[in-house]
Design an enzyme around this catalytic site. Structure first.
Site, short mmCIF file in Angstrom:
data_model
loop_
_atom_site.label_atom_id
_atom_site.label_comp_id
_atom_site.label_asym_id
_atom_site.label_seq_id
_atom_site.Cartn_x
_atom_site.Cartn_y
_atom_site.Cartn_z
N ASP A 1 24.54 -39.62 -15.56
CA ASP A 1 23.85 -40.37 -16.60
C ASP A 1 22.36 -40.43 -16.25
O ASP A 1 22.01 -40.74 -15.12
CB ASP A 1 24.43 -41.77 -16.70
N ASP B 1 14.71 -35.50 -26.48
CA ASP B 1 15.51 -34.30 -26.69
C ASP B 1 15.12 -33.21 -25.70
O ASP B 1 15.98 -32.50 -25.16
CB ASP B 1 15.33 -33.78 -28.12
N GLU C 1 22.96 -39.64 -23.34
CA GLU C 1 22.34 -39.08 -22.13
C GLU C 1 23.39 -38.90 -21.04
O GLU C 1 23.07 -38.86 -19.87
CB GLU C 1 21.19 -39.97 -21.67
N ARG D 1 22.58 -32.06 -4.44
CA ARG D 1 21.59 -31.03 -4.77
C ARG D 1 21.07 -31.25 -6.19
O ARG D 1 19.88 -31.18 -6.46
CB ARG D 1 22.25 -29.66 -4.64
#
Lengths: 379, 401
Positions: A252, A269, A296, A316
């Protein structure tokens, strides 16, 4: 070629479609007028023809051509105006259909390749026009065919009225009759085969697009929620059978609402798209499935990955996003993500997602921009 | 009339099933279907052929010995097709079949049919039409890559027969002792024969063509809705909204009539998702979608999901005051709405930002509506802020309601 054809099918206005039909049929009408004229002029060929019928056919062809051209001239200035189809499409359908039906009947409905050409005309018409004018034209033409057939059976009309016994000499077809039959058969079937192949290819392509679109997220091009759920379900079943490892990342973006509010949706966006790109680039291509679940929220399914491998992937990913500068027009932003990590270990779909959700929530509570593993003590 | 309507609905459902089935290309099932249909066709041709030998004068239409040979070939092919059907039944329906198994069904059937056509003469019989029928059918069931070998072979066979015919190495219609059509009246038998073959070919062929056209049109329509709408709420999606906005802005600039944009944002939606779960959140969004659709004019207004929990209305021919009325009505309906999860009920509210478009500048109006929405949120949520998007002072104080 394919692009041009798709343009015809997808973008042509009703008027342009009518014009396309007129434009593609008129040259053939003119060709037939010329060939029939030559046949009438040649004393040799005239032996095998019923001159009266052929002249009647010529008159019909001239009439059809004139009507078509008149409609064409009327519609020409309004070619690209997006107005609903009027009766001109029906008129053109009937016009072309009747001309080709008359040709087929006159040459022998059952014994000449003209019937293939008639079917080809039907195929083209169906690609260009709505169903209504085509059904009407089809019914009228078939009615005409049956009417002639009934007349033949009642001896009121002759079969193949344009031809006489003179097309055969000493039991062998004359050279011109053979040539004409071959031309009609091979040109007719070649054209029909091409048309049908195109129609089928188009159908396959549409089907493919439809499947692809219903499985991808419009904004980012990642898999959408539906596909994510399907794949996760399948992977869980597989995992239960094979006992392989399976991990899930729930991702998120932090404070995403602020980005939207402060920099506008356009910037938001752009950030989502870039995030998707990073996700896509940092997983093993065909095996792992990154998806956008909505808003999101993203997720990655990692089949055949042990917990420590998944942890490495998640770390990572978090680092890459945290160091990345997101640019949109003149705004430059930094975004961080929180990740909930969970290993499947025989959980069902609902329980797995809930655990991941809890882990993600903990990551948010603990100050964001971090990876939290679902612990096994609580559910 | 209703009977007719339900019949047509049933028919379209059937077509949909067949179409989906064909499009999925379940190979084992398709091989079976193809073999079944070919078997049936061959049985009909066999029956027709056999009937000709029933009487001596009809049998004389064929060259000596050829009638029996062709009958045997047809029967052999039919048995082969039946064997494919039985073999196909033993396969699991969804499994992919080995490519050569498909060829085993396609090549003998199609090449055999072409040989049948050449034997009876391609130029004056309806056999080419039957061959085209089979072509359409095979292409509907299989991909082009799968059918191309069979059709390549069949085309080569036709070409070879034309070459042999032209050089005089082979007579026209080598099975027959005289042509089917010789320019005069047809023999009664041939008259029946060509008509049966024609009907056998023409009816399925035109049916398939109509179905194909309908399938293409429906696919296109589906694709278009998919591209334009938001899957969850059924409203227009953001892209479609932007297209409409562009179009309406030109119209507004020309006509000078008022036009408004209304932005809705669900208050504390994140908490709904976190507390009641995503499925509940989705349900709330879908309900809001329904409300928006119910309170806007069809064909005139555009209601769209702007992203996440944000919605937008585009209201042509509507001033800021009327837009406030519309928005208030929607907000009031939403306030009454009760959602229930885990035996508990909860309600949601939304904040609204409204702006009237001036001089066709919709983007400025959108910015102003966004700012108004922000102010509504700041002022404590569950309220609306409206203004006219004048160019000179974007920071003009807005009218809070």
């Amino acid at each position: 070629m394919r692009r041009h054809l798709d343009r015809i099918f997808d973008e042509f206005t009703p008027n342009a479609r009518v014009l396309a039909a007129i434009g593609s049929s008129t040259p053939f009408f003119l060709l037939y007028l010329g060939v029939h004229g030559y046949a009438l002029a040649s004393a040799d060929i005239r032996q095998g023809l019923h001159v009266g019928t052929v002249i009647g056919l010529q008159a019909l062809l001239v009439l059809c051509t004139v009507i078509n051209l008149a409609i064409g001239f009327r519609l020409w200035p309004r070619c690209w105006q997006d107005e609903p189809a009027d009766d001109s499409s029906l008129l053109v359908c009937l016009n072309i259909g009747l001309a080709f039906t008359a040709l087929a009947v006159c040459a022998g409905t059952f014994t000449a390749g003209t019937n293939l050409i008639l079917v080809g005309v039907l195929a083209i018409g169906l690609m260009l026009f709505e169903l209504r004018p085509m059904v009407i034209a089809y019914v009228v033409c078939v009615g005409l065919l049956l009417l002639h057939e009934a007349a033949v059976l009642l001896h009121g009309a002759s079969y193949a009225p344009a031809l006489s016994a003179g097309v055969f000499v000493d039991g062998r077809a004359t050279w011109w009759f053979t040539a004409w039959r071959q031309y009609v058969l091979y040109v007719g079937s070649a054209a029909l085969v091409c048309l049908l192949l195109m129609l089928f290819a188009r159908l396959d392509r549409l089907h493919e697009n439809l499947t692809r679109l219903s499985y991808t997220d419009g904004l980012t091009g990642l898999a959408n929620r539906r596909r994510f759920m399907e794949v996760l379900e399948a992977e869980l079943t597989r995992q239960a059978r094979s006992g392989n490892d399976l991990c899930l990342l729930l991702i998120d973006a932090d404070h995403f609402k602020d980005i939207n509010d402060r920099h506008g949706h356009h910037a938001g966006d752009a950030v989502l798209r870039e995030l998707a790109n990073i996700l896509m680039a940092s997983v093993r291509a065909p095996a792992d499935l990154p998806a956008r679940l909505g808003g999101e929220e993203f997720a990655v399914i990692l089949p055949d990955s042990r917990l420590d491998e998944a942890r490495r992937v998640a770390e990572r990913l978090r680092e890459q996003v945290a160091t990345h500068v997101f640019e949109d027009r003149d705004t430059r932003l930094r975004v961080t993500i929180s990740i909930g990590l969970v290993e499947a270990r025989g959980l069902n779909l609902g329980a797995l997602l809930q655990r991941a959700d809890v882990a993600l929530y903990e990551a948010k509570q603990a100050g964001r921009n971090r990876v939290v593993e679902a612990s096994w003590g609580q559910a | 009339m209703s009977c007719l309507a339900s019949l047509s609905r049933w028919w379209w459902r059937r077509i949909d099933t067949v179409e989906a089935h064909v499009a999925e290309r379940h190979h084992a099932a398709n091989v079976r279907v193809f073999a079944w249909a070919m078997g049936a066709l061959l049985a009909l041709l066999l029956l027709l052929q056999w009937a000709a030998g029933w009487r001596d004068d009809l049998g004389a239409l064929y060259r000596p010995g050829r009638w029996q040979a062709s009958l045997g070939a047809l029967a052999g092919l039919m048995v082969w097709m039946m064997a494919m059907v039985i073999w196909g039944r033993r396969l699991r329906p969804q499994r992919r079949v080995h490519p050569w198994a498909i060829q085993l069904a396609l090549v003998p059937a199609i090449v055999g049919l072409m040989a049948y056509g050449i034997g009876h003469g391609l130029h004056d019989t309806p056999v080419p039409m039957i061959i085209l029928d089979v072509f359409v059918f095979s292409r509907a069931l299989f991909t082009w890559r799968e059918v191309r070998w069979a059709w390549g072979l069949a085309a080569a066979l036709a070409l070879a027969s034309e070459v042999l015919l032209a050089t005089g190495a082979m007579p026209y219609a080598p099975l027959l002792s005289e042509p089917v059509y010789d320019g005069g009246e047809m023999l009664t038998w041939w008259a029946v024969w060509v008509r049966v073959l024609f009907v056998l070919a023409a009816i399925p062929l035109s049916l398939v063509l109509f179905c194909l056209a309908v399938a293409v049109q429906r696919r296109r329509a589906e694709l278009e809705t998919l591209v334009r709408t938001d899957a969850l709420t059924g409203l227009a999606n953001r892209r479609e909204f932007m297209t409409q906005l562009e179009r309406e802005s030109h119209r507004q600039a020309r006509s000078g009539r008022p036009m408004s944009v209304v932005l809705f944002d669900v208050d504390h939606f994140k908490q709904v998702n976190d507390r009641w779960g995503h499925p509940m959140g989705d349900q709330v969004l879908a309900r809001i979608g329904q409300l928006l659709k119910a309170h806007t004019r069809d064909q005139v207004d555009t209601a769209a999901r702007y992203g996440g929990e944000e919605f937008v209305l585009l209201l042509p021919d509507t001033g800021v005051n009327e837009a406030c009325l519309v928005a208030e009505k929607i907000a009031a309906r939403l306030r009454q709405e009760r959602f229930s999860a885990d035996g508990q009920g909860f309600g949601v509210t939304q904040s609204v930002g409204i702006a009237q478009v001036v001089e066709g500048d919709v983007h400025r109006a959108l910015r102003v509506a966004d700012r108004n929405l922000y102010q509504a949120k700041q002022a404590g949520r569950d309220r609306m802020v409206a203004s006219v998007a004048f160019p000179e002072d974007v920071n003009r104080p807005a009218l809070a309601v």
